[in-house]
Design an enzyme around this catalytic site. Sequence first.
Site, PDB file in Angstrom:
ATOM      1  N   LYS A  49      46.233  30.109  44.764  1.00 20.66           N
ATOM      2  CA  LYS A  49      44.852  30.590  44.679  1.00 20.66           C
ATOM      3  C   LYS A  49      43.915  29.402  44.642  1.00 20.66           C
ATOM      4  O   LYS A  49      44.033  28.557  43.760  1.00 20.66           O
ATOM      5  CB  LYS A  49      44.719  31.376  43.368  1.00 20.66           C
ATOM      6  N   ASP A 142      39.210  42.660  33.647  1.00 16.85           N
ATOM      7  CA  ASP A 142      38.944  43.122  35.017  1.00 16.85           C
ATOM      8  C   ASP A 142      40.217  43.722  35.627  1.00 16.85           C
ATOM      9  O   ASP A 142      40.553  43.415  36.761  1.00 16.85           O
ATOM     10  CB  ASP A 142      38.443  41.920  35.846  1.00 16.85           C
TER      11      ASP A 142
HETATM   12  C1  Z3R Z   1      47.888  36.478  42.437  1.00 18.36           C
HETATM   13  C2  Z3R Z   1      49.154  36.022  42.186  1.00 18.36           C
HETATM   14  C3  Z3R Z   1      50.196  36.339  43.019  1.00 18.36           C
HETATM   15  C4  Z3R Z   1      49.927  37.135  44.148  1.00 18.36           C
HETATM   16  C5  Z3R Z   1      48.645  37.593  44.403  1.00 18.36           C
HETATM   17  C6  Z3R Z   1      47.604  37.257  43.551  1.00 18.36           C
HETATM   18  N1  Z3R Z   1      48.536  38.399  45.508  1.00 18.36           N
HETATM   19  C7  Z3R Z   1      49.672  38.576  46.106  1.00 18.36           C
HETATM   20  S1  Z3R Z   1      50.944  37.722  45.358  1.00 18.36           S
HETATM   21  C8  Z3R Z   1      49.869  39.392  47.263  1.00 18.36           C
HETATM   22  C9  Z3R Z   1      48.971  40.376  47.696  1.00 18.36           C
HETATM   23  C10 Z3R Z   1      49.414  40.989  48.840  1.00 18.36           C
HETATM   24  S2  Z3R Z   1      50.849  40.327  49.323  1.00 18.36           S
HETATM   25  C11 Z3R Z   1      50.956  39.261  48.058  1.00 18.36           C
HETATM   26  S3  Z3R Z   1      48.667  42.275  49.759  1.00 18.36           S
HETATM   27  O1  Z3R Z   1      49.099  42.111  51.123  1.00 18.36           O
HETATM   28  O2  Z3R Z   1      49.084  43.512  49.234  1.00 18.36           O
HETATM   29  N2  Z3R Z   1      47.111  42.130  49.623  1.00 18.36           N
END
Ligand code: Z3R
Length: 307
Positions: A49, A142
């Site tokens: 991030k 949040d």
């Molecule tokens: C924070 C920490 C680990 C992860 C985050 C946010 N978002 C992740 S892993 C993620 C989201 C998707 S795939 C992996 S999505 O395609 O469902 N938006």
Amino acid sequence: MEKTERIQLPPNTKTPLEKYRKLQKIGEGTYGVVFKAIEIETGRLIALKKIRLEQEDEGVPPTTLRELSALKSLRHPCIVNLLDVINYKNKLYLAFEFMNADLRTAIVSSKYPFEPDIIKCYMFQLLLGVSYCHMNGVFHRDLKPQNLLVGSEGIIKLADFGLARAFSIPMRPYTHEVVTLWYRAPEILLGADEYTTAIDVWSVGCIFAELFNRKPLWPGDSEIDELFRIFRTLGTPNEELWPEVTKLPDYQATFPIWAPKKLETIIETDDLQAIDLLSKMLVYHPVRRITAEAALRHPYFEEILNS
Ligand code: Z3R
């Protein structure tokens, strides 16, 4: 102004970011953009991030670094692990364990309602994660489906716990999308200047309802729209339902008066224990709202607790 000294790295020394190989962008969160990445030494996937800082040229405030260091020591199977904090060239990156998807994407892309057992197992894990953080003095502030991450075999974990205190929730995410109000507790909407861990339990309640209905319970587009949507379901709060509500800064005696509806008429389940637990999470008075720890002992979870 103090002169900052630039440290010259020897030619083969890796910068902290070179530990990771960035793959594709996976999302745009409240605080910045999220990339899928590989940790080169171990080959494991991580989520990287990149935090957008308000005062980029001034570097990362020491208080923020201290908050983040405390968050690194939060370890629980239901919390997305913060693996690394990289403060490099006045930029801040957080490396988290990787998860397959977020719950919002999972809800939107699923053709069928979630199985009641999956909802129960997700709720149990969410409450375990929330109660662990609350016991360690950390609030989320949040909670929403976008920061609940799902893995295989019914695993769900909470992401971004504690980041709201480290960075404060911006008015608008860096994408200029609006910050969602759909999971926001009524005490925040009414301008309370102090709030408690009960704000997270409210959000978990809204998510619980969304898992059954596959649509947000109260998708308000402004603070007043959000409040009135809540009032239309739970009734307009008064001193009897919520002592001292009329003293909150944004309470108005001119609010329309709505009578409460029965939750079972708006939640798509016939599981009366689920409705009972939900009704205890969506209590107006923060002090009377069930805690995450007590929710884990609710009869809705009887099969899990007695197995
Ligand atoms: C924070 C920490 C680990 C992860 C985050 C946010 N978002 C992740 S892993 C993620 C989201 C998707 S795939 C992996 S999505 O395609 O469902 N938006």
